[in-house]
Design an enzyme around this catalytic site. Structure first.
Site, PDB file in Angstrom:
ATOM      1  N   GLU A 279      -9.750 -15.396   4.536  1.00 15.14           N
ATOM      2  CA  GLU A 279     -10.813 -14.931   3.646  1.00 15.14           C
ATOM      3  C   GLU A 279     -11.826 -16.025   3.276  1.00 15.14           C
ATOM      4  OE1 GLU A 279      -8.661 -13.123   0.419  1.00 15.14           O
ATOM      5  OE2 GLU A 279      -7.871 -11.528   1.692  1.00 15.14           O
TER       6      GLU A 279
ATOM      7  N   ASN B 205      -8.818 -14.711   9.344  1.00 10.44           N
ATOM      8  CA  ASN B 205      -8.447 -13.402   8.810  1.00 10.44           C
ATOM      9  C   ASN B 205      -9.299 -13.107   7.576  1.00 10.44           C
ATOM     10  OD1 ASN B 205      -6.442 -11.145   8.807  1.00 10.44           O
ATOM     11  ND2 ASN B 205      -5.830 -12.006   6.832  1.00 10.44           N
TER      12      ASN B 205
ATOM     13  N   HIS C  84      -7.892  -3.033   4.628  1.00 11.03           N
ATOM     14  CA  HIS C  84      -7.582  -2.409   3.341  1.00 11.03           C
ATOM     15  C   HIS C  84      -8.649  -1.347   3.070  1.00 11.03           C
ATOM     16  CE1 HIS C  84      -4.393  -5.209   2.477  1.00 11.03           C
ATOM     17  NE2 HIS C  84      -5.209  -6.234   2.625  1.00 11.03           N
TER      18      HIS C  84
ATOM     19  N   GLU D  71      -3.461  -6.068   7.964  1.00  7.06           N
ATOM     20  CA  GLU D  71      -2.923  -5.727   6.646  1.00  7.06           C
ATOM     21  C   GLU D  71      -3.255  -4.272   6.283  1.00  7.06           C
ATOM     22  OE1 GLU D  71      -4.070  -8.610   3.641  1.00  7.06           O
ATOM     23  OE2 GLU D  71      -4.005 -10.266   5.087  1.00  7.06           O
TER      24      GLU D  71
ATOM     25  N   ASP E  38      -3.704  -0.668   5.045  1.00  6.99           N
ATOM     26  CA  ASP E  38      -3.318   0.393   4.111  1.00  6.99           C
ATOM     27  C   ASP E  38      -4.559   1.220   3.806  1.00  6.99           C
ATOM     28  OD1 ASP E  38      -4.644  -1.267   2.188  1.00  6.99           O
ATOM     29  OD2 ASP E  38      -2.753  -2.128   1.525  1.00  6.99           O
TER      30      ASP E  38
END
Length: 476
Positions: free
Chosen positions: A163, A204, A240, A268, A270
């Site tokens: 990030e 990432n 996300h 990651e 979701d």
């Protein structure tokens, strides 16, 4: 979507998996020939991809969680155990124990590990931010070298930089940028490569899944790094999402990074919904999951997709976004949701419903009375036209049960669509549930649980009688 990274990490660390009768490896039922009978990892591997999950905190000690993780996934990402505040809480003092626990779990189940992460503005111990600027590079390089060397040969890929960008595409002004400028990015990648040349090294980030200012800035950075010979190996799209908002440009974005010669993984995943989750939102979530899987399948250099958490009980979402949640493929009780079926279907599993003609023979033999060798309890949770049922067999006899077969009759109109911890056939009427490879032995006083999802036409009642290996059980 703006994600608060620190809040996510803290929520994940604090989360403990709910103790529930859970879905381990979905077993075969006659009414759903492919998706329910073949684990996600098997389907993904057949496509040349992996399907991963995240474990952190107490999750690794919960057998329901770890059995499901090992049965369905073939990649593990430690949620917090490899971050700087855990691995080097004070300068030069290392703590790899938590990360070693997850690596050992993964190795014992033939799962690969994604290292997460080495350099991140968040979850830094206070001493790092207090380091004089002229010493930051040395501290960063020492940390990367020590951690990557410790796990050399055990980590498939590292999120070396995590990030680094603001939403407008500018770089975050953290301790590393303030001391070294943008050069810290290439230096971190080179340092990690020197410590383990075989690991794939990633940058990432979140909100880079589609084409926008942030992903454009990362694309330019990647081009520049590769032109300089920096051993950058991949781009991690965190994934996300808010339900219904998977970017339409995601595939094109993945393809442009892949065209640079980089791997592009979803790291990651979701997909959060407003609670309580409606059937419509869960169907849209299923569509979203399938879209992500299909985008990965369409890109040769997409090695796979990892979900953040095993089930909704593990998710960081409710703790960070009040009123939202239900973001994974498994619910709070680790039962598969529509997103599981859509994922399995996208990976090549079949959800074709087959019709079987059976002949029922009626006999005049009366059922034997219950005896003291087994007790069965069950619970049903029904909605609209569907239900889930969880069944527990208790061995009340004096000897072990080695291999079990439980016969019972479903209410009229009920048809099983998926099952876990047992192989059940046929899908309706008089059915038999048999153990799978890992749960066939039940010691005296022990128990075993399994369950299933079913469609119904109005009658949601549970079976009234159960026979274990030919012996009728008491019900409780």
């Amino acid at each position: 979507m703006s994600v608060t990274s620190t809040a996510r990490a803290r929520a994940a660390l604090a989360a403990t998996a709910a103790l529930a009768v859970g879905g381990l490896l979905l077993a075969c039922v006659s009414s759903q020939a492919g998706a329910a009978s073949t684990g996600l990892k098997t389907l993904a591997e057949a496509k040349g991809k992996y399907i991963g999950t995240e474990l952190t905190g107490n999750m690794v000690y919960n057998s329901t969680v770890t059995s499901l993780a090992a049965g369905q996934f073939d990649m593990v990402t430690p949620g917090n155990e490899m971050k700087w505040d855990t691995t080097e809480p004070s300068n030069g003092s290392y703590n790899f124990g938590p990360g070693d626990t997850i690596v050992s779990f993964a190795q014992s189940h033939n799962m690969r590990v994604r290292g997460h992460n080495l350099v991140w503005h968040s979850q830094l111990p206070g001493w790092v931010n207090g380091v004089p600027r002229n010493q930051v590079q040395g501290v960063m390089e020492s940390h990367i070298t020590a951690e990557v060397s410790h796990y050399k040969g055990k980590i498939y890929a590292w999120d070396v930089i995590n990030e680094p960008f603001n939403e407008d595409g500018s770089l975050r002004q953290d301790a590393f940028y303030n001391a070294m400028g943008s050069g810290y990015l290439a230096d971190a990648i080179r340092t990690a490569h020197a410590a383990d040349p075989s690991a794939v090294l990633y940058i990432n980030d979140y909100n880079i899944e589609g084409e926008n200012a942030k992903s454009n800035a990362l694309y330019s950075l990647a081009q520049s790094m590769l032109a300089q010979g920096v051993p950058l190996g991949g781009i991690g799209l965190e994934g996300h999402f808010i339900v219904g908002q998977v970017p339409s440009s995601m595939l094109a974005n993945m393809q442009r990074f892949a065209a640079l010669g980089l791997d592009v993984a979803v790291t990651e995943l979701d997909d959060r919904v407003q609670l309580p989750a409606s059937s419509g939102s869960l169907q849209q979530q299923a569509t979203d999951y399938a879209t992500v899987i299909n985008d990965c399948l369409a890109v040769t250099r997409c090695p796979g997709v990892s979900q953040w958490g095993v089930g909704d009980a593990d998710s960081w979402i409710p703790g960070t976004f009040p009123g939202q949640g239900a973001a994974t493929m498994y619910d709070n009780n680790y039962q598969p949701k529509p997103a599981y079926n859509s994922t399995a279907t996208a990976l090549g599993g079949s959800t074709t419903t087959t019709t079987t003609t059976t002949t029922t023979t009626t006999t005049t033999t009366s059922s034997p009375p219950p005896n003291s060798t087994c007790t069965v309890t069950d619970s049903v949770n029904a909605w609209n036209t569907g239900l889930t049922e969880n069944i527990t067999i208790v061995n009340t006899g004096t000897g072990p049960v080695n291999g079990w077969s439980l016969a019972f009759t479903l209410a009229g109109g009920q048809t099983i669509t998926s099952a876990w911890n047992a192989a059940i056939s046929p899908g309706s009427g008089q059915v038999t549930a048999k153990n799978v490879s890992y749960n066939g032995s039940v010691p005296p006083g022990g128990s075993v649980s399994f369950g299933f999802q079913a469609n119904h036409t109005g009658d949601t009642s549970a079976p009234t009688a159960f026979t274990l290996n030919g012996t009728r059980c008491a019900t409780g």
